[in-house]
Design an enzyme around this catalytic site. Sequence first.
Site, PDB file in Angstrom:
ATOM      1  N   TYR A  49      28.589  48.732  37.476  1.00  0.00           N
ATOM      2  CA  TYR A  49      29.422  47.749  36.124  1.00  0.00           C
ATOM      3  C   TYR A  49      27.810  46.420  36.074  1.00  0.00           C
ATOM      4  CZ  TYR A  49      34.020  49.808  37.510  1.00  0.00           C
ATOM      5  OH  TYR A  49      34.675  50.259  37.826  1.00  0.00           O
ATOM      6  N   ASP A  88      57.176  50.838  52.814  1.00  0.00           N
ATOM      7  CA  ASP A  88      56.772  51.569  51.536  1.00  0.00           C
ATOM      8  C   ASP A  88      56.556  52.241  50.462  1.00  0.00           C
ATOM      9  OD1 ASP A  88      52.839  51.309  51.570  1.00  0.00           O
ATOM     10  OD2 ASP A  88      53.951  52.285  50.215  1.00  0.00           O
ATOM     11  N   GLY A 111      35.541  40.152  31.900  1.00  0.00           N
ATOM     12  CA  GLY A 111      36.276  38.782  32.509  1.00  0.00           C
ATOM     13  C   GLY A 111      35.729  39.135  34.260  1.00  0.00           C
ATOM     14  N   HIS A 112      34.270  40.140  34.256  1.00  0.00           N
ATOM     15  CA  HIS A 112      34.027  40.668  35.392  1.00  0.00           C
ATOM     16  C   HIS A 112      33.696  38.499  36.578  1.00  0.00           C
ATOM     17  CE1 HIS A 112      31.726  43.455  38.254  1.00  0.00           C
ATOM     18  NE2 HIS A 112      32.837  43.154  38.517  1.00  0.00           N
ATOM     19  N   THR A 150      43.903  36.663  47.990  1.00  0.00           N
ATOM     20  CA  THR A 150      43.082  37.381  47.757  1.00  0.00           C
ATOM     21  C   THR A 150      42.640  36.218  47.469  1.00  0.00           C
ATOM     22  OG1 THR A 150      41.520  38.275  46.151  1.00  0.00           O
ATOM     23  CG2 THR A 150      43.967  37.499  45.827  1.00  0.00           C
ATOM     24  N   ASP A 151      40.986  36.067  48.167  1.00  0.00           N
ATOM     25  CA  ASP A 151      40.340  34.878  47.147  1.00  0.00           C
ATOM     26  C   ASP A 151      39.812  34.733  45.822  1.00  0.00           C
ATOM     27  OD1 ASP A 151      38.413  37.042  47.063  1.00  0.00           O
ATOM     28  OD2 ASP A 151      36.583  36.589  47.853  1.00  0.00           O
ATOM     29  N   GLU A 152      40.072  36.274  44.610  1.00  0.00           N
ATOM     30  CA  GLU A 152      40.361  35.771  43.726  1.00  0.00           C
ATOM     31  C   GLU A 152      40.865  34.947  43.248  1.00  0.00           C
ATOM     32  OE1 GLU A 152      39.946  40.152  42.742  1.00  0.00           O
ATOM     33  OE2 GLU A 152      39.134  41.278  43.872  1.00  0.00           O
ATOM     34  N   PHE A 171      46.034  50.934  52.879  1.00  0.00           N
ATOM     35  CA  PHE A 171      44.586  50.489  53.089  1.00  0.00           C
ATOM     36  C   PHE A 171      44.961  49.918  54.482  1.00  0.00           C
ATOM     37  CE2 PHE A 171      40.602  47.774  52.528  1.00  0.00           C
ATOM     38  CZ  PHE A 171      39.765  48.840  53.593  1.00  0.00           C
ATOM     39  N   LYS A 212      48.532  37.908  41.312  1.00  0.00           N
ATOM     40  CA  LYS A 212      48.165  36.999  43.178  1.00  0.00           C
ATOM     41  C   LYS A 212      48.962  35.727  43.322  1.00  0.00           C
ATOM     42  CE  LYS A 212      48.247  39.699  46.229  1.00  0.00           C
ATOM     43  NZ  LYS A 212      48.766  40.006  47.317  1.00  0.00           N
ATOM     44  N   ASN A 230      37.945  43.664  51.613  1.00  0.00           N
ATOM     45  CA  ASN A 230      38.150  44.671  52.699  1.00  0.00           C
ATOM     46  C   ASN A 230      37.088  45.508  52.295  1.00  0.00           C
ATOM     47  OD1 ASN A 230      40.548  43.866  54.757  1.00  0.00           O
ATOM     48  ND2 ASN A 230      39.673  42.463  53.161  1.00  0.00           N
ATOM     49  N   TYR A 237      45.533  40.741  37.744  1.00  0.00           N
ATOM     50  CA  TYR A 237      44.943  41.343  39.119  1.00  0.00           C
ATOM     51  C   TYR A 237      45.316  39.497  40.530  1.00  0.00           C
ATOM     52  CZ  TYR A 237      44.537  41.818  44.350  1.00  0.00           C
ATOM     53  OH  TYR A 237      44.158  41.145  45.844  1.00  0.00           O
ATOM     54  N   THR A 239      53.341  54.230  46.022  1.00  0.00           N
ATOM     55  CA  THR A 239      52.871  54.445  45.232  1.00  0.00           C
ATOM     56  C   THR A 239      51.189  55.389  44.740  1.00  0.00           C
ATOM     57  OG1 THR A 239      51.706  52.935  44.892  1.00  0.00           O
ATOM     58  CG2 THR A 239      53.751  52.254  44.396  1.00  0.00           C
TER      59      THR A 239
END
Length: 361
Positions: A217, A34, A294-295, A134-136, A12, A164, A190, A160, A37
């Site tokens: 969710y 790439d 764990g959201h 990522t901000d995560e 993406f 990261k 994004n 994930y 996948t």
Amino acid sequence: MKSILVTGGAGFIGSNFVRYALEREPDCVVVNLDAMTYAGHPENLVDLPDSDRHIFVEGDILDQNLVEKLLRENNIDAIVHFAAESHVDRSILGPAQFIQTNIMGTFSLLEAARKVWLEEGSQTAPVRFHHVSTDEVFGTLGPEDPAFNENTRYAPNSPYSASKASSDHLVRAYYHTYGLPVTISNCSNNYGPYQFPEKLIPLIIMNALQGRPLPIYGDGKQIRDWLYVEDHCEAIYEILEKGETGETYNIGGNNQPTNLEIVTQICTILDEIFPDSPYTPRKDLMRFVKDRPGHDRRYAMDISRIQRELSWEPKENLESGLRKTVNWYLSHMGWLESIVQDEAFEKWIRANYSDQKGREA
Ligand code: NAD
Ligand code: TYD
């Protein structure tokens, strides 16, 4: 930057970045590595501006010899590293691939860059390793907490985000230990063209078009900081050109709607475009489903550093970006169909959205 190695450039954000770089820098060549996948699609790379300057290589970032060869043969002076497993739900179902690609894959790239750029000294021009994160990695915010800034402590909550976070630390360590010229960006969610319809916004657009349930969710009050993908590409390019090595930059869209607000807004846009459709009003298709374990409740980005130091601002607001995105999907139904008809994707959707999560909570 004259010769850029983009990893994950058939996904993406990577494919949007390839397009952006070829357009912005008329002299540059992009080598796109790439592994194709489930998330990489040749259809993402059609109609590139000046496609003669785009060299596609199907291969794995874990193949260090291949990466070294690409760096030498193409005289690469910048690596922009997108390749990753990127979907939180998949990381919950099967974390192993995330550790492999996101941690070991980043390690392999760093080793290749260290060997070719620092040990062999084959590249005489200034070089840069840019890591897209990522901000995560910062975890979750309470309702009154200040937004994440570059000094917020790492507290990842999903496999994930943990993978990261780990890759960010490796990149940082290669700067401090070996002097590899790196930059890192941590960006918020994004959306935009070519996003695979397993993520919220394209999934909702796709299902709403087909009159299928729109899975929300939990209570749908989780908050994300949404950024239109081209704004992200521009921010990365600004960091490549003007960012300080060894530094990290937060990137975000300066808007924090709830998931419910996002889904409602998409429904409203589609209802406006198709007022006579049997699925109008599409908000009736919303279904509250079992929450993600764990959201994270809320993400928000403090982007004052990149605004101040690199004069970067997001150009799109949520309303304009969502309208552009819906229109892009409507004018690229062939792209969507080719993705949806993919057998692996159908299987994934059936297993994870229709049967389990599709059940009303
Ligand atoms: P994506 O899943 O759409 O694309 C990932 C691409 O990487 C695919 O083309 C895939 O084939 C490729 N890939 C996977 N494993 C590979 C390997 N071992 N070797 C080579 N290529 C491989 O992901 P995306 O949403 O475009 O995200 C790109 C990057 O941006 C990721 O690093 C992600 O963590 C980060 N990011 C994403 C978001 C977002 O909202 N999507 C936000 C912030 C940061
Ligand atoms: P997603 O697009 O998977 O991105 P991320 O998990 O990286 O933030 O999800 C965005 C938000 O939307 C997140 O809070 C989970 C939620 N969500 C739903 O409510 N329904 C869905 O079908 C999906 C895919 C996500």
